[in-house]
Design a protein around this motif. Structure first.
Motif, mmCIF file in Angstrom:
data_model
loop_
_atom_site.group_PDB
_atom_site.id
_atom_site.type_symbol
_atom_site.label_atom_id
_atom_site.label_comp_id
_atom_site.label_asym_id
_atom_site.label_seq_id
_atom_site.Cartn_x
_atom_site.Cartn_y
_atom_site.Cartn_z
ATOM 1 N N THR A 99 0.805 -1.227 0.000
ATOM 2 C CA THR A 99 0.000 0.000 0.000
ATOM 3 C C THR A 99 0.836 1.274 0.000
ATOM 4 O O THR A 99 0.321 2.338 -0.307
ATOM 5 C CB THR A 99 -0.913 0.040 1.238
ATOM 6 N N GLY A 100 2.100 1.176 0.407
ATOM 7 C CA GLY A 100 2.933 2.367 0.541
ATOM 8 C C GLY A 100 2.641 3.172 1.791
ATOM 9 O O GLY A 100 3.231 4.220 2.012
ATOM 10 N N GLN A 101 1.739 2.672 2.649
ATOM 11 C CA GLN A 101 1.411 3.362 3.896
ATOM 12 C C GLN A 101 2.573 3.221 4.883
ATOM 13 O O GLN A 101 3.268 2.208 4.908
ATOM 14 C CB GLN A 101 0.147 2.756 4.514
ATOM 15 N N PRO A 102 2.782 4.240 5.725
ATOM 16 C CA PRO A 102 3.875 4.154 6.703
ATOM 17 C C PRO A 102 3.557 3.180 7.830
ATOM 18 O O PRO A 102 2.406 3.046 8.237
ATOM 19 C CB PRO A 102 3.986 5.586 7.227
ATOM 20 N N ASP A 103 4.583 2.509 8.285
ATOM 21 C CA ASP A 103 4.501 1.625 9.447
ATOM 22 C C ASP A 103 5.452 2.176 10.499
ATOM 23 O O ASP A 103 6.602 2.507 10.186
ATOM 24 C CB ASP A 103 4.902 0.197 9.077
ATOM 25 N N PHE A 104 4.994 2.263 11.729
ATOM 26 C CA PHE A 104 5.780 2.829 12.821
ATOM 27 C C PHE A 104 6.021 1.752 13.876
ATOM 28 O O PHE A 104 5.139 0.950 14.156
ATOM 29 C CB PHE A 104 5.030 3.998 13.464
ATOM 30 N N ALA A 105 7.211 1.767 14.454
ATOM 31 C CA ALA A 105 7.536 0.753 15.455
ATOM 32 C C ALA A 105 8.563 1.274 16.447
ATOM 33 O O ALA A 105 9.290 2.230 16.182
ATOM 34 C CB ALA A 105 8.093 -0.496 14.783
ATOM 35 N N THR A 106 8.602 0.604 17.579
ATOM 36 C CA THR A 106 9.734 0.700 18.487
ATOM 37 C C THR A 106 10.551 -0.564 18.273
ATOM 38 O O THR A 106 10.004 -1.666 18.290
ATOM 39 C CB THR A 106 9.271 0.786 19.954
ATOM 40 N N LEU A 107 11.838 -0.396 18.014
ATOM 41 C CA LEU A 107 12.735 -1.542 17.841
ATOM 42 C C LEU A 107 13.577 -1.700 19.090
ATOM 43 O O LEU A 107 14.003 -0.721 19.700
ATOM 44 C CB LEU A 107 13.683 -1.337 16.658
ATOM 45 N N PHE A 154 5.369 -2.987 16.321
ATOM 46 C CA PHE A 154 4.747 -2.062 15.381
ATOM 47 C C PHE A 154 3.394 -1.592 15.894
ATOM 48 O O PHE A 154 2.657 -2.349 16.532
ATOM 49 C CB PHE A 154 4.578 -2.728 14.019
ATOM 50 N N THR A 155 3.053 -0.340 15.586
ATOM 51 C CA THR A 155 1.741 0.177 15.945
ATOM 52 C C THR A 155 0.699 -0.491 15.057
ATOM 53 O O THR A 155 0.990 -0.874 13.925
ATOM 54 C CB THR A 155 1.665 1.709 15.785
ATOM 55 N N PRO A 156 -0.507 -0.643 15.567
ATOM 56 C CA PRO A 156 -1.540 -1.343 14.799
ATOM 57 C C PRO A 156 -1.925 -0.591 13.523
ATOM 58 O O PRO A 156 -1.958 0.631 13.493
ATOM 59 C CB PRO A 156 -2.732 -1.393 15.753
ATOM 60 N N ARG A 157 -2.210 -1.371 12.502
ATOM 61 C CA ARG A 157 -2.862 -0.879 11.290
ATOM 62 C C ARG A 157 -3.943 -1.892 10.980
ATOM 63 O O ARG A 157 -3.686 -3.093 10.982
ATOM 64 C CB ARG A 157 -1.880 -0.761 10.120
ATOM 65 N N GLY A 158 -5.139 -1.418 10.763
ATOM 66 C CA GLY A 158 -6.244 -2.341 10.531
ATOM 67 C C GLY A 158 -6.615 -3.138 11.764
ATOM 68 O O GLY A 158 -7.156 -4.233 11.657
ATOM 69 N N GLY A 159 -6.278 -2.623 12.940
ATOM 70 C CA GLY A 159 -6.659 -3.277 14.180
ATOM 71 C C GLY A 159 -5.716 -4.385 14.631
ATOM 72 O O GLY A 159 -6.000 -5.065 15.611
ATOM 73 N N ILE A 160 -4.579 -4.560 13.941
ATOM 74 C CA ILE A 160 -3.635 -5.622 14.308
ATOM 75 C C ILE A 160 -2.226 -5.036 14.404
ATOM 76 O O ILE A 160 -1.776 -4.334 13.504
ATOM 77 C CB ILE A 160 -3.633 -6.754 13.253
ATOM 78 N N SER A 161 -1.558 -5.355 15.508
ATOM 79 C CA SER A 161 -0.139 -4.996 15.610
ATOM 80 C C SER A 161 0.675 -6.255 15.354
ATOM 81 O O SER A 161 0.245 -7.367 15.654
ATOM 82 C CB SER A 161 0.183 -4.405 16.985
ATOM 83 N N ILE A 162 1.829 -6.076 14.773
ATOM 84 C CA ILE A 162 2.724 -7.191 14.459
ATOM 85 C C ILE A 162 4.040 -6.916 15.171
ATOM 86 O O ILE A 162 4.597 -5.825 15.061
ATOM 87 C CB ILE A 162 2.935 -7.323 12.937
ATOM 88 N N ASP A 163 4.538 -7.910 15.904
ATOM 89 C CA ASP A 163 5.749 -7.752 16.704
ATOM 90 C C ASP A 163 6.778 -8.836 16.366
ATOM 91 O O ASP A 163 6.983 -9.766 17.148
ATOM 92 C CB ASP A 163 5.410 -7.820 18.199
#
Length: 163
Positions: A57-65, A121-130
């Motif tokens: 989608t090209g949408q940004p994904d934000f996370a704490t690493l 990662f912060t949620p997108r679409g109601g799901i966070s992925i770690d």
């Protein structure tokens, strides 16, 4: 205090002409000698402003690493690490791929005894992925540590509020 000779491979720290790369660039990474190679100890980086792009989608994904490693002879320089992570800003890859790419680049740079990279990662679409990945030097106790840490890395997950 470190001598100039000890820090000859470090060019970004203290450089006032910092250039920010907007495309993935592992060449930014710099390392310096570990002054305590006879001791096992963890170095942990908390990186709360990681950004990459969804490859579809090209949408940004934000996370704490969270990057933790047991150094061997070389250590990553923190400003170079910051600029390297910034270079993912326009990089399109899935979360899991980004974490493995970062870990692989750091292994190539430092050849640590052990390393783990965890992205929250912060949620997108109601799901966070770690995604979590780790690696230890083959044929050593650190290789055995990989299995243990992998099986036990998230026994006490945090309470998700509004991440």
């Amino acid at each position: 205090m470190r001598t100039k000779e000890e820090m000859q491979d470090v060019t970004l720290l203290g450089n006032q002409g910092t250039k920010y790369e907007f495309s993935y660039n592992p060449g930014i990474l710099e390392a310096f000698d570990n002054r305590h190679p006879g001791r096992d100890y963890f170095v942990k980086f908390n990186c709360p402003e990681f950004t990459s792009l969804c490859p579809i989608t090209g949408q940004p994904d934000f996370a704490t690493l969270y990057i933790s490693y047991i150094p061997d002879r070389r250590m990553v320089e923190s400003k170079a690490l910051k600029l390297y992570l910034f270079s993912f800003r326009n990089h399109g890859d899935f979360h899991e791929d980004c974490m493995n790419i970062i870990m692989n680049d750091l292994i190539r740079l430092m050849e640590p005894r052990y390393i783990e990279v965890w992205g929250k990662f912060t949620p997108r679409g109601g799901i966070s992925i770690d995604p979590y990945c780790n690696w230890g030097q083959p044929g050593t106790k650190y290789e055995r540590m990989v299995e243990y840490r992998l099986m036990n890395h998230d026994l006490y997950p945090e309470t998700i509020d509004n991440r």
